[in-house]
Design an enzyme around this catalytic site. Structure first.
Site, PDB file in Angstrom:
ATOM      1  N   LYS A 189       0.908  -1.421  -0.397  1.00 37.68           N
ATOM      2  CA  LYS A 189      -0.170   0.330   0.044  1.00 37.68           C
ATOM      3  C   LYS A 189       0.983   1.161   0.106  1.00 37.68           C
ATOM      4  O   LYS A 189       2.110   1.256   0.043  1.00 37.68           O
ATOM      5  CB  LYS A 189      -0.988  -0.290   1.060  1.00 37.68           C
ATOM      6  CG  LYS A 189      -2.576  -1.066   1.222  1.00 37.68           C
ATOM      7  CD  LYS A 189      -2.910  -0.361  -0.256  1.00 37.68           C
ATOM      8  CE  LYS A 189      -4.075  -2.278   0.198  1.00 37.68           C
ATOM      9  NZ  LYS A 189      -3.748  -2.552  -0.659  1.00 37.68           N
TER      10      LYS A 189
HETATM   11  C1  LIG Z   1      -9.864  -1.902  -1.602  1.00 33.07           C
HETATM   12  C2  LIG Z   1      -9.339  -2.893  -0.611  1.00 33.07           C
HETATM   13  N1  LIG Z   1     -10.233  -3.086   0.269  1.00 33.07           N
HETATM   14  C3  LIG Z   1      -9.676  -3.442   1.963  1.00 33.07           C
HETATM   15  C4  LIG Z   1      -8.414  -4.517   1.749  1.00 33.07           C
HETATM   16  C5  LIG Z   1      -7.529  -5.090   2.530  1.00 33.07           C
HETATM   17  O1  LIG Z   1      -6.452  -5.027   3.413  1.00 33.07           O
HETATM   18  P1  LIG Z   1      -5.810  -5.139   4.251  1.00 33.07           P
HETATM   19  O2  LIG Z   1      -5.138  -7.100   3.347  1.00 33.07           O
HETATM   20  O3  LIG Z   1      -4.908  -4.522   4.958  1.00 33.07           O
HETATM   21  O4  LIG Z   1      -7.123  -6.156   5.465  1.00 33.07           O
HETATM   22  C6  LIG Z   1      -7.438  -4.222   0.308  1.00 33.07           C
HETATM   23  C7  LIG Z   1      -6.298  -4.950   0.050  1.00 33.07           C
HETATM   24  O5  LIG Z   1      -5.702  -4.760  -1.287  1.00 33.07           O
HETATM   25  C8  LIG Z   1      -8.321  -3.255  -0.663  1.00 33.07           C
HETATM   26  O6  LIG Z   1      -7.372  -3.427  -1.662  1.00 33.07           O
END
Ligand SMILES: Cc1ncc(COP(=O)(O)O)c(C=O)c1O
Length: 384
Positions: A189
């Site tokens: 990210k």
């Molecule tokens: C739009 C979106 N929401 C949520 C997530 C989930 O993030 P995490 O891996 O921190 O749980 C992602 C992960 O890529 C994402 O792209």
């Protein structure tokens, strides 16, 4: 294939930028004797809260955890419908299913690939409890339109701002408009803690999430530590364990300080790509609407009719001939195995994006020669 591309090292799609500051902050935490959620998490939460101007922030183990807590704290559950784009990652729809609620997938708009406010409005029923918007690739959705839509219909607005920390639209920061919003600090990210997330928003909802995220216990272990018995607590709701440890938060504190510089570098790479690639037949570069500060988690190309190669052929040639990794965002959720048949309305823009979208490497650790490597490779594919 050019001679030089044979000798180039493989360019990954993403690579985090971790410096001495993060290493020193983690070392400080490791030496401090306090490893779990405590003072470093509080520092990180305060920095994000102040930057966004939101009432409260809670650092958690992932964005998925933040989504789950958001839905639980907002009492979303069995029988509820929640409107969400299908052109997103599976995290929000999965967390909704875990609560017993039903995700209702709607289409995105063709310019920003964000959830379409008109499609969302058309999907509202008497069962609708919330709208989950997602700021695709870091370009904020129409926050004013969605705030009004939610208010007019008495719905909760939840922002999945996983891609959009530091992005804004019409002067409003992504993550500052919804009743609740979530961010991701996953390794790829715009800033990272390896794994991690943040839930921000209305005070009473975040406070409830904070309780739910620490087993439903009425005080934090950091509060109890040193002042009274660590067993002197009560469980006041059936919670889970989702807190961010201080070892992780230490990375976040330093990464967050660097985020403006990271975003500026990403924007510079995006500008170079757009300058050099716009106008190639059948290739569409991203559109940034006026009054938008883009977060540039993704630099999205759309490769359609008129291009000499399909999206998949471009990805293959970049990988095999030019040693450049790309990615695709996303496989629409309604096409994934457990969601098949779940879309009640046609989603033509989502399906078109799924066939044409290609994410180029775009991250601060890229060097200028690597940016040129990507541009040169794509131009060469179009000139063959
Ligand atoms: C739009 C979106 N929401 C949520 C997530 C989930 O993030 P995490 O891996 O921190 O749980 C992602 C992960 O890529 C994402 O792209």
């Amino acid at each position: 294939m050019s001679q030089s591309s044979q000798t180039l090292p493989f360019l990954p799609w993403n690579r985090p930028s971790i410096g001495d500051e993060e290493i020193a902050e983690v070392t400080d935490t490791l030496r401090s004797g306090w490893l779990t959620h405590g003072p470093k998490a509080a520092l990180f939460e305060q920095a994000v809260r102040d930057a966004l101007g939101v009432a409260d922030a809670f650092a958690v183990s992932s964005c998925t955890a933040a989504l789950h807590l958001a839905f639980l704290s907002a009492s979303i559950g069995t029988g509820d419908e929640v409107i969400t784009p299908s052109l997103t990652f599976c995290a929000a729809p999965n967390a909704l299913l875990q609560t017993g609620a039903r995700p209702v997938f709607v289409d995105v708009e063709p310019v920003t690939y964000n959830i379409d406010p008109q499609a969302a409005e058309a999907a509202i029923t008497e069962r609708t409890k919330a709208i989950v918007v997602m700021h695709y690739g870091g370009h904020p959705c129409d926050l004013r339109a969605f705030r009004k839509l939610a208010d007019d219909h008495g719905l909760l607005l939840i922002e999945d701002a996983a891609h959009a920390l530091h992005a804004s639209r019409d002067g409003q920061r992504a993550g500052s408009v919804g009743d609740l919003a979530v961010f991701s600090f996953y390794a790829n990210k715009v800033m990272t803690t390896g794994e991690g997330g943040m839930l921000v928003g209305r005070g009473e909802l975040v406070q409830r999430a904070r309780l739910l995220g620490r087993h439903g216990i009425d005080s934090s272990i950091w509060q109890r530590h040193g002042t009274h018995s660590t067993a002197d607590y009560e469980v006041i709701m059936p919670g889970l364990k989702y807190v961010m440890p201080d070892v992780t938060a230490a990375i976040g504190v330093q990464q967050f300080r660097k985020l403006p510089a990271f975003t500026a570098r990403r924007a510079g790479i995006a500008a170079a790509y757009t300058r050099e690639l716009a106008g190639l037949p059948g290739l569409h570069v991203p559109t940034v609407l006026p009054d938008v500060e883009h977060g540039w988690f993704l630099y999205s190309l759309f490769i359609g009719p008129g291009a000499p190669l399909t999206r998949d052929q471009v990805a293959e040639h970049l990988r095999d001939q030019y040693k450049i990794a790309t990615s695709q965002h996303f496989r629409p959720v309604h096409t994934l195995q457990i969601y098949s048949g779940s879309a009640v309305a046609p989603l033509p823009v989502t399906e078109c994006a799924a066939a044409q979208q290609l994410s180029l490497p775009c991250y601060p650790a890229m060097t200028d020669p690597q940016i040129t490597q990507v541009i040169t490779a794509i131009r060469a594919l179009w000139e063959r």
